[in-house]
Every structure is written in C-alpha cells, then in structure tokens.
Design a protein around this motif. Structure first.
Motif, short mmCIF file in Angstrom:
data_model
loop_
_atom_site.label_atom_id
_atom_site.label_comp_id
_atom_site.label_asym_id
_atom_site.label_seq_id
_atom_site.Cartn_x
_atom_site.Cartn_y
_atom_site.Cartn_z
N ARG A 216 46.69 39.98 46.91
CA ARG A 216 48.06 40.44 46.64
C ARG A 216 48.19 41.91 47.00
NH1 ARG A 216 51.17 36.10 46.17
NH2 ARG A 216 50.16 34.51 44.94
N PRO B 233 46.41 47.45 40.14
CA PRO B 233 45.74 46.27 39.62
C PRO B 233 44.25 46.28 39.90
CG PRO B 233 47.07 45.71 41.53
CD PRO B 233 47.30 47.15 41.24
N HIS C 18 43.69 40.34 41.64
CA HIS C 18 44.79 40.49 42.59
C HIS C 18 44.28 40.75 44.01
CE1 HIS C 18 47.76 40.56 39.44
NE2 HIS C 18 47.04 41.44 38.79
N GLY D 157 50.71 44.00 42.90
CA GLY D 157 49.96 42.81 42.51
C GLY D 157 50.74 41.52 42.62
#
Length: 121
Positions: free
Chosen positions: A19, A11, A16, A24
C-alpha cells in the motif's frame, strides 16, 4: 490539495507493504512489478521512486543463496538426475525472483519514505 509529510502516520512495513507508504490505503502496484504514478487515496507522487537495481540485487542474493543451499542438500541426500534438478530449481528461481522483487521494491520504497518522507512531492 496540499499534503504535508507530517500530516500522516507512517504505517508499519509488514501490514501495509503493498500500500501507499503515506496513507496505507492506496495501492502501490499497477500490475505485477509496475509502481503506480500517484496514490489514488492521498495523491502521493510515486513516479520516479524506482529503486534502481537495489531490489534486483537483493533478490539475486536471496534466491541465489536459497537455490544453491537447496540444490546442494538435495544432491547430497538424494542424488537426483540433472533433469530433476532443473525441473525443481528453474521454477523456484523464476517464481522466487518475481515474488521477492515485488516485496523488495515495496519495502525499499516504504523505507525511503520513512527516512526521506519530505522529499516525496
């Protein structure tokens, strides 16, 4: 369950940032600045992926420069008393450091995964 580095789309950083760098979806943090041991979604092991003093170094440079420039501008324009400088800049330094450390730790882990994703086991 075995996951290969190339099984996932890596990602982009801004969308993101907090995350998992692989999928992600999983959360990167447990608490304010503690990185999770493993992604809850894809199982990527994040334990031991601390970035050492890198995030702190960048946070000191960024927040220190912003504080020095801001304090100089406020002093030149308004000449406030010392206690007002302290009331303005001490909270700015504390909040800025905590927020920038969170962002910088996540960014450095994401960059490390993008560059050396095969090393994540």
């Amino acid at each position: 369950m075995s996951h290969d580095y190339h099984d996932y789309h890596v990602p982009r950083l801004p969308r993101h940032l907090f995350r998992c760098p692989r999928c992600g979806r999983g959360k990167l943090y447990r608490g304010l600045l503690t990185i999770v041991d493993q992604c809850s979604e894809c199982g990527l092991k994040l334990a031991g992926r601390e970035q050492g003093d890198g995030p702190a170094f960048f946070a000191i440079l960024i927040i220190g420069a912003l504080t020095a420039i801001g304090a100089a501008i406020v002093e030149i324009k308004y000449e406030p008393p010392f206690w007002l400088h302290a009331a303005i800049w001490i909270p700015f330094i504390i909040m800025g450091t905590l927020l920038s450390l969170r962002v910088l730790k996540a960014a450095l882990i994401a960059v490390q995964y993008r560059v050396k994703g095969e090393d994540f086991h």
